[in-house]
Design an enzyme around this catalytic site. Structure first.
Site, mmCIF file in Angstrom:
data_model
loop_
_atom_site.group_PDB
_atom_site.id
_atom_site.type_symbol
_atom_site.label_atom_id
_atom_site.label_comp_id
_atom_site.label_asym_id
_atom_site.label_seq_id
_atom_site.Cartn_x
_atom_site.Cartn_y
_atom_site.Cartn_z
ATOM 1 N N TYR A 158 32.965 40.805 31.514
ATOM 2 C CA TYR A 158 33.511 40.313 32.776
ATOM 3 C C TYR A 158 32.478 40.441 33.895
ATOM 4 O O TYR A 158 32.218 39.487 34.638
ATOM 5 C CB TYR A 158 34.776 41.088 33.139
ATOM 6 C CG TYR A 158 35.421 40.601 34.413
ATOM 7 C CD1 TYR A 158 36.209 39.458 34.414
ATOM 8 C CD2 TYR A 158 35.255 41.293 35.622
ATOM 9 C CE1 TYR A 158 36.810 39.003 35.585
ATOM 10 C CE2 TYR A 158 35.843 40.843 36.791
ATOM 11 C CZ TYR A 158 36.615 39.693 36.768
ATOM 12 O OH TYR A 158 37.186 39.243 37.930
ATOM 13 N N LYS A 162 30.609 37.273 35.829
ATOM 14 C CA LYS A 162 30.768 37.063 37.268
ATOM 15 C C LYS A 162 29.429 37.176 37.994
ATOM 16 O O LYS A 162 29.216 36.489 39.010
ATOM 17 C CB LYS A 162 31.785 38.058 37.833
ATOM 18 C CG LYS A 162 33.211 37.792 37.361
ATOM 19 C CD LYS A 162 33.693 36.395 37.762
ATOM 20 C CE LYS A 162 35.158 36.188 37.452
ATOM 21 N NZ LYS A 162 35.659 34.870 37.912
ATOM 22 N N LEU A 192 46.060 42.492 45.751
ATOM 23 C CA LEU A 192 47.394 42.749 45.216
ATOM 24 C C LEU A 192 48.172 41.449 45.027
ATOM 25 O O LEU A 192 49.101 41.124 45.761
ATOM 26 C CB LEU A 192 48.151 43.717 46.115
ATOM 27 C CG LEU A 192 47.645 45.163 46.082
ATOM 28 C CD1 LEU A 192 48.537 46.056 46.925
ATOM 29 C CD2 LEU A 192 47.554 45.700 44.653
#
Length: 270
Positions: A158, A162, A192
């Protein structure tokens, strides 16, 4: 109102979370928006809600792991709305069960994340750029991550995928800037989203909060508003940049929270 009036946007991974926020804000500010998502029902529902609010949007199926699906989404956007001037490459995957340290990582998972998180940006841009040239310019926005700038004990694929997005953003900006095409990125920290709220314990959220410079977590609109800015002409002299939007989580020396707690205890004792 009207910050992106008359522009046409394709938002990948737009059925929920950050992508949904961006799609909603773009439509609110005058863009016609195509929401592409593997969750096609969610994409259509998101588009329906945008239309109910007076915006223009269409939801379609998009599998970011397949070149033909991305190409079809670009073609659909142009046929539906006549052009393509904003591309938000937002799809991204992570898997903490398989994406481990480099000795133990599942290499099939490495390939999967590189294909979706990085290659989809290449493919989306590859098919969108000719249409942007025809339109006289455009804005490509890519979702990176703070994992591109800080390492971790797991999520090797990941983070690497990125980080590649951050550098790819610079390459696209360099290669197509003379065509009036800008390319920028956003690198969220902990946001969130509904999924994050459901999957992260209160204890883990509190741990993140401890290291934030700000006294709160981010929400999807914190990223959506940045995408809107990058899509609009307000950022017309900005390209090749990745905005790190993470509440100052990586800003300070990691010992700062400990010293703050020691100081607070000492103050109480006095």
């Amino acid at each position: 109102m009207g910050r992106v009036q008359g522009k046409v946007a394709l938002v990948t991974g737009g059925a929920s979370g950050i992508g949904l926020s961006a799609a909603t804000l773009l439509a609110k500010e005058g863009a016609s928006v195509v929401i592409g998502d593997f969750n096609v029902d969610g994409a259509k529902e998101a588009a329906r809600e945008i239309r109910n609010q007076g915006g223009e949007a269409t939801g379609i199926f998009l599998d970011a792991s397949k070149e033909e699906s991305i190409a079809e989404a670009v073609d659909f956007t142009v046929k539906k709305y006549g052009s393509l001037t904003i591309l938000y490459n937002n799809v991204g995957l992570t898997n903490i069960q398989k994406d481990l340290d480099v000795v133990n990582i599942d290499l099939d998972e490495w390939d999967r994340l590189m294909n979706v998180n990085t290659k989809s940006v290449v493919i989306g841009s590859r098919y969108a750029i000719p249409h942007m040239k025809e339109a006289g310019g455009g804005s490509i926005i890519n979702t990176a991550s703070m994992a591109a700038f800080a390492s971790d004990s797991i999520r090797s694929a990941y983070g690497a995928s990125k980080a590649a997005v951050v550098q790819l953003t610079k390459y696209i900006a360099t290669q197509y800037g003379k065509d009036g095409i800008r390319c920028n990125g956003v690198a969220p920290g902990l946001i969130l989203t509904p999924a994050a709220k459901n999957n992260l314990s209160e204890e883990l959220q509190a741990t993140f909060m401890r290291y934030n410079a700000l006294p709160y977590h981010g929400d999807p609109d914190d990223i959506g508003n940045a995408v809107l800015f990058l899509a609009s002409d307000e950022s017309k002299f900005m390209t090749g940049q990745t905005l790190q939007i993470e509440g100052g989580h990586y800003l300070a020396n990691p010992t700062v929270p400990f010293f703050n707690e020691m100081a607070a205890k000492q103050k109480e004792s006095n």
